[in-house]
Design an enzyme around this catalytic site. Structure first.
Site, PDB file in Angstrom:
ATOM      1  N   ASP A  71      20.932  41.070 -13.664  1.00  0.00           N
ATOM      2  CA  ASP A  71      22.238  40.672 -14.203  1.00  0.00           C
ATOM      3  C   ASP A  71      22.825  41.730 -15.138  1.00  0.00           C
ATOM      4  O   ASP A  71      23.208  41.442 -16.278  1.00  0.00           O
ATOM      5  CB  ASP A  71      22.129  39.335 -14.951  1.00  0.00           C
ATOM      6  CG  ASP A  71      21.451  38.262 -14.130  1.00  0.00           C
ATOM      7  OD1 ASP A  71      21.702  38.211 -12.917  1.00  0.00           O
ATOM      8  OD2 ASP A  71      20.661  37.481 -14.692  1.00  0.00           O
TER       9      ASP A  71
ATOM     10  N   GLU B 236      29.808  32.491 -10.163  1.00  0.00           N
ATOM     11  CA  GLU B 236      29.240  32.590 -11.507  1.00  0.00           C
ATOM     12  C   GLU B 236      29.362  34.035 -11.984  1.00  0.00           C
ATOM     13  O   GLU B 236      30.096  34.840 -11.397  1.00  0.00           O
ATOM     14  CB  GLU B 236      27.772  32.150 -11.498  1.00  0.00           C
ATOM     15  CG  GLU B 236      26.903  32.934 -10.522  1.00  0.00           C
ATOM     16  CD  GLU B 236      25.506  32.370 -10.372  1.00  0.00           C
ATOM     17  OE1 GLU B 236      25.241  31.281 -10.898  1.00  0.00           O
ATOM     18  OE2 GLU B 236      24.671  33.030  -9.700  1.00  0.00           O
TER      19      GLU B 236
END
Length: 547
Positions: A22, A190
């Site tokens: 991420d 997301e």
């Protein structure tokens, strides 16, 4: 691929070939800073730095302990620090990170190498994930974020809420600005990153799932929407599955680049670098017409640095004990964070982390080339539940992990060693029983009731020092070996003969919960033990090897 610009090197993806999940990246001046999620690992939120997007070093970890501190004294697999954002605003570095069970936290620092402020809980509540701030031109400040269905029952949407400019309080109530359920084909929307460019608000966000998704970009003249959308990066016929969730950054020379992850299973989420340009219609174009590149001409600054033999990496030099794990050909201009540790610095290097917040007094580093790890009770007998595993990510290439071990413990049931840890695990190490000291290999398969002993041999020397080694190949298949030299010990890097004994081969490492498999050191005492034994580990090396 287009012809290389004159004088350009060619880089190869991934640029970070290990579990750096991420990623978010910014540039401040001429330096890039990258932060990643860390989940249950402590210390968490690793911060990396690069002068050119290709040579990376780990300069620290922003989160010394995962809050709430008491909650994370045991491994909370899949919990902890999820996808963060990093920004530079008003003279400070800011990290916004979510804990899916507790809410969004904020940290600040004047120096990205630390120290960072204590985390402030800005937006409490379960299921709020992937926050990204925007300080707008009018002085107002905003937070864009996603939702975890596992905690909130909500997913596939992005929300917006105002906050005070100092990120201490939320103003008003969150509103949905992008509803993935209203977009054909969208799921698991997301990971938003929000920017402003040429009067447009841009939200870069992944969708479709960690291993199989794509990268979308949304734009609107108003931060509150409505937004147009476009898929800008997807796998196509390349081997790069799920190329998404990352950050756009612009070089001092005006080049645009996008960093994102690829989920490689046992090796975790590795980081790729894609060229990016703005098309004639005003939308970003990534990779090779929307598909990931495996090789590409390097950023201008990276080529110039290597071609002119520029010195290494700026005002926070990598520790001398950490040599880069970098199997790429010389001249590629790429380098990854150091792995080795000779334990002579007197403090733990930033490459290491625990499985949970560590208790005081677990580790002693005297600067003499040894790490002394106290054996603490492992009440359930399962290393997955032992907080005191000191680990690093498994490299994304075939690698060799070596160290030495002496077990200074009289209590039967005490054991220590090196472990490849995931949902399943295997270790090679020393164990004390009533009859003396043994070298052993044990494995645990996810779902089994207990460990299986694969190898055990009595050692004649009660103070034996053994060499320990784990070799992994390009698929994460491991061989566990040891070597005993009558008390002299040692672990050479070649492993060619020299007394190495194979304890077990063919162990397939597995990823953990949202993270890669890990290589670690551990020391465990039996249930109810006072924990008076000590495992004495020698220097650790983690080097690439032939597949």
């Amino acid at each position: 691929m287009a012809d290389e610009p004159a004088g350009r090197l060619t880089y190869r993806n991934p640029v970070l070939n290990a579990d750096w999940p991420d990623p978010d990246v910014i540039r401040v001046g001429e330096t890039y800073y990258l932060v990643t999620s860390s989940f249950n690992r402590a210390p968490g939120l690793p911060v990396l730095r690069s002068p050119d997007l290709l040579r990376w070093e780990l300069i620290g970890r922003a989160l010394p302990a995962v809050p709430p501190a008491e909650h994370f004294t045991v491994p909370r697999h899949g919990g902890g620090a999820w996808a963060p954002s990093i920004r530079h605003h008003d003279g400070l570095f800011w990290i916004f990170y979510p804990d899916p069970d507790h809410g969004v936290h904020v940290l600040t620092a004047t120096d990205p190498a630390g120290p960072w402020s204590a985390p402030h809980l800005l937006l409490p509540g379960p299921g709020v994930i992937d926050p990204c701030p925007l300080w707008d031109d009018d002085g107002r400040a905003w937070l864009v974020f996603g939702w975890a269905k596992s905690r909130s029952g909500i997913s596939n949407r992005l929300s917006l809420v105002e906050m005070t400019p100092d990120a201490r309080e939320i103003i008003g109530t969150p509103v949905t600005v992008i509803d993935g359920d209203a977009l054909p084909g969208y799921s698991t929307l997301e990971g938003p990153k929000v920017y402003k460019r040429d009067g447009w608000y841009w939200i870069f966000a992944p969708a479709g799932g960690v291993a199989t998704g794509w990268q979308s970009v949304f734009r609107s003249r108003s931060l509150a929407g409505p937004y147009e959308d476009r898929v800008v990066l997807e796998q196509g016929d390349t081997p790069v599955n799920g190329p998404h969730q990352g950050a756009w950054v612009t070089t001092p020379e005006g080049e645009d680049w996008f960093l994102h992850f690829q989920d490689r299973g046992v090796f975790g989420r590795v980081v790729h670098l894609q060229p990016m340009r703005w098309g004639d219609d005003g939308w970003p174009v990534m990779g090779a017409d929307g598909h990931p590149v495996l090789e590409h001409p390097a950023p201008a600054r990276a080529s110039a640095a290597v071609l002119h033999s520029a010195p290494a990496l700026g005002p926070h030099p990598a520790p001398a004990r950490a040599s880069a794990l970098d199997p790429r050909p010389a001249g590629s201009g790429q380098a990854e964070p150091g792995r080795d540790d000779d334990f002579r610095a007197g403090e733990l290097g930033p490459q290491w982390y625990w499985q949970a917040n560590p208790a005081p007094g677990l580790l002693r580093l005297d600067g003499d080339g040894h790490a002394r790890l106290r054996a603490v009770p492992n009440d359930e007998g399962n290393l997955r539940n032992l907080p005191q595993v000191l680990g690093q990510q498994v490299p994304g290439v075939a690698a060799r992990f070596t160290t030495t071990l002496q077990l200074a413990a009289d209590e039967p049931g005490t054991r220590a060693g090196v472990v490849v840890l995931g949902a399943s695990y295997a270790y090679v190490g020393l164990a004390r029983d009533r009859d003396g000291l043994s070298v052993e290999v044990r494995t645990y398969q996810d779902g089994d009731e207990g460990e299986v002993t694969r190898f055990s041999a009595r050692l004649p020397d009660e103070t034996a020092i053994v060499g320990l080694r784990i070799d992994s190949d390009g698929a994460g298949v491991c061989v566990l070996r040891f070597r005993h030299r009558g008390g002299n010990g040692g672990a050479d890097e070649s492993g060619a003969g020299d007394g190495w004994v194979t304890g077990f081969e063919g162990f397939q490492a597995e990823q953990g919960r949202w993270i890669s498999a890990e290589l670690g050191l551990f020391a465990a005492a039996p249930p109810g033990s006072p924990g008076e034994g000590t495992a004495v580990f020698g220097p650790v090396t983690i080097h690439p090897r032939a597949r």
